[in-house]
Design an enzyme around this catalytic site. Sequence first.
Site, PDB file in Angstrom:
ATOM      1  N   ARG A  10      -7.480  -0.310  -6.644  1.00 22.18           N
ATOM      2  CA  ARG A  10      -7.790   0.753  -5.680  1.00 22.18           C
ATOM      3  C   ARG A  10      -8.009   2.052  -6.466  1.00 22.18           C
ATOM      4  O   ARG A  10      -7.228   2.371  -7.357  1.00 22.18           O
ATOM      5  CB  ARG A  10      -6.660   0.892  -4.653  1.00 22.18           C
ATOM      6  CG  ARG A  10      -6.488  -0.371  -3.809  1.00 22.18           C
ATOM      7  CD  ARG A  10      -5.574  -0.127  -2.621  1.00 22.18           C
ATOM      8  NE  ARG A  10      -6.202   0.739  -1.636  1.00 22.18           N
ATOM      9  CZ  ARG A  10      -5.524   1.270  -0.608  1.00 22.18           C
ATOM     10  NH1 ARG A  10      -4.235   1.042  -0.462  1.00 22.18           N
ATOM     11  NH2 ARG A  10      -6.149   2.028   0.267  1.00 22.18           N
ATOM     12  N   ASP A  21      -2.235  10.894  -1.862  1.00 16.48           N
ATOM     13  CA  ASP A  21      -2.622   9.853  -2.816  1.00 16.48           C
ATOM     14  C   ASP A  21      -2.998  10.436  -4.166  1.00 16.48           C
ATOM     15  O   ASP A  21      -2.883   9.769  -5.191  1.00 16.48           O
ATOM     16  CB  ASP A  21      -3.777   9.016  -2.264  1.00 16.48           C
ATOM     17  CG  ASP A  21      -3.229   8.008  -1.267  1.00 16.48           C
ATOM     18  OD1 ASP A  21      -2.979   8.410  -0.121  1.00 16.48           O
ATOM     19  OD2 ASP A  21      -2.986   6.860  -1.667  1.00 16.48           O
ATOM     20  N   ARG A  79       0.872  -1.189   0.000  1.00 12.55           N
ATOM     21  CA  ARG A  79       0.000   0.000   0.000  1.00 12.55           C
ATOM     22  C   ARG A  79       0.903   1.232   0.000  1.00 12.55           C
ATOM     23  O   ARG A  79       2.124   1.122   0.108  1.00 12.55           O
ATOM     24  CB  ARG A  79      -1.026  -0.007   1.162  1.00 12.55           C
ATOM     25  CG  ARG A  79      -0.683  -0.722   2.425  1.00 12.55           C
ATOM     26  CD  ARG A  79       0.429  -0.092   3.189  1.00 12.55           C
ATOM     27  NE  ARG A  79       0.231   1.315   3.361  1.00 12.55           N
ATOM     28  CZ  ARG A  79       1.179   2.183   3.614  1.00 12.55           C
ATOM     29  NH1 ARG A  79       2.455   1.791   3.705  1.00 12.55           N
ATOM     30  NH2 ARG A  79       0.926   3.467   3.758  1.00 12.55           N
TER      31      ARG A  79
HETATM   32  O1  MRU Z   1      -4.473   3.049   2.277  1.00 10.75           O
HETATM   33  P1  MRU Z   1      -3.005   3.291   2.131  1.00 10.75           P
HETATM   34  O2  MRU Z   1      -2.198   2.721   3.243  1.00 10.75           O
HETATM   35  O3  MRU Z   1      -2.501   2.888   0.759  1.00 10.75           O
HETATM   36  O4  MRU Z   1      -2.868   4.862   2.227  1.00 10.75           O
HETATM   37  C1  MRU Z   1      -1.597   5.457   2.156  1.00 10.75           C
HETATM   38  C2  MRU Z   1      -1.615   6.918   2.359  1.00 10.75           C
HETATM   39  O5  MRU Z   1      -2.641   7.518   2.558  1.00 10.75           O
HETATM   40  C3  MRU Z   1      -0.315   7.642   2.210  1.00 10.75           C
HETATM   41  O6  MRU Z   1      -0.310   8.793   2.997  1.00 10.75           O
HETATM   42  C4  MRU Z   1      -0.109   8.041   0.743  1.00 10.75           C
HETATM   43  O7  MRU Z   1      -0.268   6.952  -0.111  1.00 10.75           O
HETATM   44  C5  MRU Z   1       1.219   8.641   0.520  1.00 10.75           C
HETATM   45  S1  MRU Z   1       2.464   7.402   0.688  1.00 10.75           S
HETATM   46  C6  MRU Z   1       3.962   7.985   0.286  1.00 10.75           C
END
Ligand code: MRU
Length: 327
Positions: free
Chosen positions: A80, A219, A46
């Site tokens: 996702r 993201d 993730r």
């Molecule tokens: O659901 P996740 O764990 O994939 O979410 C990750 C995040 O929200 C991070 O802050 C984002 O991807 C930036 S990672 C460098």
Amino acid sequence: MEVKAFYWKGDHLLLLDQRKLPHEEVWLELRDHMQVAEAIRNMAVRGAPAIGCVAAYGFVLGLRAGESPERVYEVLKNTRPTAYNLFWALDRMMSALNSGKDLEQEAKLIEKEDYEANKRMGELGNGLIPKGAKILTHCNTGALATAGWGTALGVLRSAHYSGKDIQVWVDETRPYLQGARLTAWELLKEGIPHKLITDSTAGFLMKKGLVDLVIVGADRITARGDVANKIGTYTLSVLAREHGVPFYVAAPSSTFDLSIRNGEDIPIEERSAGELKNCLGSPIAPENSPALHLAFDVTPAENITAIITEKGVISPVSEEKIKECLS
Ligand code: MRU
């Protein structure tokens, strides 16, 4: 020792199963694009940049297995919906294919460029960190979420190794506990001073003057600078604004989706109620209570002091500044 989330092994991908951390270090061998898609969907991997890198290798595996590029693209794309790096990486692989490039080399290049971007963001972001700063972060944005080093956590790494004597407040990050399980694990491994807090502790710490700045990853970032990030980020930005605490976002240029202007148009992933009503395998709520599990929220550009990218620091955050920085 530097943490790595995945290694490309020439004919398969070796992936650290992040669902098992911090208690077990289990490595998965992914041999086709279906396995890669499943690992992204079920959060074995993730973090937006890591998802992009892994999807690029998944694309290589899928095509080698004789699947059509369109089919592989679709399977990986439908894992996702929020992290833009996924779509960015898949589009880049598709255009590499169309222009006759070597796909394995292209995926390796995506990984290498992400690592270099993180190191550069670390240098640039470090310029914003005062000596002895108490810094609050949310979710996991470290080596586990990227090709290495990290975005927001990369800035914290750079500050630590340059002798800034920082102290990190780590939000546990309900419900998936990326802060408690992953960020604390990374910081502990490298001896970076930190303390874990519940997400709801942040406001009170700010009120007491115990937070000098907040730094998070992203993201997806729109053309006007609205930022989708882990649920709870928006709340932090409002708290930071109320208490006059600078609020920084660190993200590579591959996280910017310039086709969207307003944050309201970013697709927000809704995950299962089960993930929220259970904690590490144990039920924590009445079985029949419904639950809403949004994985991300959107922080408006107005709440962000600066966005740190590998191409420069954007401040104030505006459409013009973003265009200028990324071009
Ligand atoms: O659901 P996740 O764990 O994939 O979410 C990750 C995040 O929200 C991070 O802050 C984002 O991807 C930036 S990672 C460098």
